[in-house]
Design a protein around this motif. Sequence first.
Motif, PDB file in Angstrom:
ATOM      1  N   PHE A   1     -34.933  47.602  -3.104  1.00 32.48           N
ATOM      2  CA  PHE A   1     -34.884  49.027  -3.444  1.00 32.48           C
ATOM      3  C   PHE A   1     -33.926  49.846  -2.588  1.00 32.48           C
ATOM      4  N   GLY A   2     -33.335  49.256  -1.571  1.00 36.77           N
ATOM      5  CA  GLY A   2     -32.406  49.987  -0.718  1.00 36.77           C
ATOM      6  C   GLY A   2     -33.072  51.036   0.154  1.00 36.77           C
ATOM      7  N   CYS A   3     -34.374  50.938   0.333  1.00 40.47           N
ATOM      8  CA  CYS A   3     -35.090  51.899   1.176  1.00 40.47           C
ATOM      9  C   CYS A   3     -35.048  51.433   2.631  1.00 40.47           C
ATOM     10  N   ASP A   4     -35.491  52.293   3.526  1.00 40.60           N
ATOM     11  CA  ASP A   4     -35.618  51.909   4.926  1.00 40.60           C
ATOM     12  C   ASP A   4     -36.865  51.059   5.114  1.00 40.60           C
ATOM     13  N   ARG A   5     -36.951  50.417   6.267  1.00 43.47           N
ATOM     14  CA  ARG A   5     -38.152  49.668   6.638  1.00 43.47           C
ATOM     15  C   ARG A   5     -39.329  50.641   6.692  1.00 43.47           C
ATOM     16  N   SER A   6     -40.545  50.121   6.726  1.00 44.06           N
ATOM     17  CA  SER A   6     -41.723  50.987   6.762  1.00 44.06           C
ATOM     18  C   SER A   6     -41.679  51.884   7.994  1.00 44.06           C
ATOM     19  N   PHE A   7     -42.129  53.115   7.815  1.00 47.28           N
ATOM     20  CA  PHE A   7     -42.157  54.051   8.936  1.00 47.28           C
ATOM     21  C   PHE A   7     -43.532  54.078   9.585  1.00 47.28           C
ATOM     22  N   SER A   8     -44.510  53.492   8.914  1.00 44.28           N
ATOM     23  CA  SER A   8     -45.862  53.440   9.435  1.00 44.28           C
ATOM     24  C   SER A   8     -46.522  52.190   8.877  1.00 44.28           C
ATOM     25  N   ASN A   9     -47.323  51.532   9.711  1.00 43.67           N
ATOM     26  CA  ASN A   9     -48.063  50.388   9.209  1.00 43.67           C
ATOM     27  C   ASN A   9     -49.335  50.208  10.007  1.00 43.67           C
ATOM     28  N   HIS A  10     -50.251  49.525   9.397  1.00 44.27           N
ATOM     29  CA  HIS A  10     -51.529  49.208  10.032  1.00 44.27           C
ATOM     30  C   HIS A  10     -51.834  47.771   9.641  1.00 44.27           C
TER      31      HIS A  10
ATOM     32  N   GLU B   1     -54.055  44.327  10.063  1.00 34.07           N
ATOM     33  CA  GLU B   1     -55.320  43.734  10.491  1.00 34.07           C
ATOM     34  C   GLU B   1     -55.533  42.428   9.753  1.00 34.07           C
ATOM     35  N   LYS B   2     -56.486  41.636  10.225  1.00 32.77           N
ATOM     36  CA  LYS B   2     -56.752  40.338   9.595  1.00 32.77           C
ATOM     37  C   LYS B   2     -57.287  40.479   8.180  1.00 32.77           C
ATOM     38  N   LYS B   3     -58.146  41.462   7.930  1.00 36.31           N
ATOM     39  CA  LYS B   3     -58.767  41.588   6.608  1.00 36.31           C
ATOM     40  C   LYS B   3     -57.859  42.263   5.591  1.00 36.31           C
ATOM     41  N   LYS B   4     -57.196  43.353   5.977  1.00 38.73           N
ATOM     42  CA  LYS B   4     -56.261  44.013   5.074  1.00 38.73           C
ATOM     43  C   LYS B   4     -55.286  44.851   5.885  1.00 38.73           C
ATOM     44  N   SER B   5     -54.114  45.055   5.311  1.00 39.95           N
ATOM     45  CA  SER B   5     -53.041  45.754   6.004  1.00 39.95           C
ATOM     46  C   SER B   5     -52.346  46.710   5.048  1.00 39.95           C
ATOM     47  N   LYS B   6     -51.516  47.598   5.625  1.00 37.17           N
ATOM     48  CA  LYS B   6     -50.750  48.526   4.794  1.00 37.17           C
ATOM     49  C   LYS B   6     -49.421  48.830   5.460  1.00 37.17           C
ATOM     50  N   CYS B   7     -48.429  49.126   4.635  1.00 41.08           N
ATOM     51  CA  CYS B   7     -47.126  49.587   5.098  1.00 41.08           C
ATOM     52  C   CYS B   7     -46.748  50.810   4.263  1.00 41.08           C
ATOM     53  N   ASP B   8     -46.216  51.833   4.921  1.00 40.11           N
ATOM     54  CA  ASP B   8     -45.795  53.065   4.249  1.00 40.11           C
ATOM     55  C   ASP B   8     -44.276  53.189   4.285  1.00 40.11           C
ATOM     56  N   TYR B   9     -43.710  53.585   3.145  1.00 39.56           N
ATOM     57  CA  TYR B   9     -42.264  53.729   2.995  1.00 39.56           C
ATOM     58  C   TYR B   9     -41.929  55.111   2.470  1.00 39.56           C
ATOM     59  N   HIS B  10     -40.834  55.691   2.946  1.00 35.80           N
ATOM     60  CA  HIS B  10     -40.294  56.882   2.294  1.00 35.80           C
ATOM     61  C   HIS B  10     -39.694  56.377   0.989  1.00 35.80           C
ATOM     62  N   PHE B  11     -40.138  56.959  -0.126  1.00 31.04           N
ATOM     63  CA  PHE B  11     -39.760  56.442  -1.440  1.00 31.04           C
ATOM     64  C   PHE B  11     -39.725  57.593  -2.414  1.00 31.04           C
ATOM     65  N   ASP B  12     -39.203  57.360  -3.612  1.00 25.62           N
ATOM     66  CA  ASP B  12     -39.060  58.462  -4.565  1.00 25.62           C
ATOM     67  C   ASP B  12     -39.939  58.350  -5.808  1.00 25.62           C
ATOM     68  N   ARG B  13     -40.788  57.315  -5.863  1.00 29.92           N
ATOM     69  CA  ARG B  13     -41.611  57.130  -7.062  1.00 29.92           C
ATOM     70  C   ARG B  13     -42.646  56.045  -6.831  1.00 29.92           C
ATOM     71  N   ALA B  14     -43.549  55.926  -7.795  1.00 32.91           N
ATOM     72  CA  ALA B  14     -44.518  54.833  -7.774  1.00 32.91           C
ATOM     73  C   ALA B  14     -43.834  53.552  -8.253  1.00 32.91           C
ATOM     74  N   LEU B  15     -44.384  52.420  -7.897  1.00 33.62           N
ATOM     75  CA  LEU B  15     -43.874  51.137  -8.371  1.00 33.62           C
ATOM     76  C   LEU B  15     -44.480  50.796  -9.723  1.00 33.62           C
ATOM     77  N   THR B  16     -43.735  50.066 -10.521  1.00 38.58           N
ATOM     78  CA  THR B  16     -44.283  49.551 -11.775  1.00 38.58           C
ATOM     79  C   THR B  16     -45.064  48.273 -11.467  1.00 38.58           C
ATOM     80  N   THR B  17     -45.876  47.862 -12.410  1.00 33.37           N
ATOM     81  CA  THR B  17     -46.619  46.610 -12.264  1.00 33.37           C
ATOM     82  C   THR B  17     -45.654  45.444 -12.095  1.00 33.37           C
TER      83      THR B  17
END
Length: 138
Positions: free
Chosen positions: A16-25, A27-43
């Motif tokens: 997508f040509g975006c930057d790397r995640s600016f925030s992440n969390h 953990e062993k059970k579940k994790s998340k990464c946040d990106y500056h982006f311009d829309r939702a992703l399609t399936t």
Amino acid sequence: MHTAEHVLNRTMVNMFGCDRSFSNHLEKKKSKCDYHFDRALTTEEEQAIEAKVNEILAQHVDVKGYDISREEAQANFKLDRLPEEAGEELRVVTVGDYDECLCIGEHVANTKEVGEFKLGSTSFENGVLRIRFKLKRP
């Protein structure tokens, strides 16, 4: 844990040509990464991300680290999120030829140790795309 994040980040940058995640969390059970982006992703895009991350992990590439000076790092990496107290010697982590970035986190020696990447869900709000995922350990 950070190894899967590196592969996800490089996949997002490449797709997508975006930057790397600016925030992440992470953990062993579940994790998340946040990106500056311009829309939702399609399936279809979600499925493509999961497939690409798993393709890289399945290649069983070595994960290595080496130290460089802050001055050397400035030529090759964004240092805007790097704390001043990080010092003059910085650690670079490579995931084979697929990714290279500054990181102080824990990493496996080879991507075969990560297991399978399972994209859980994504959400988009106020210019932020959040990707939630789990790792199914080998």
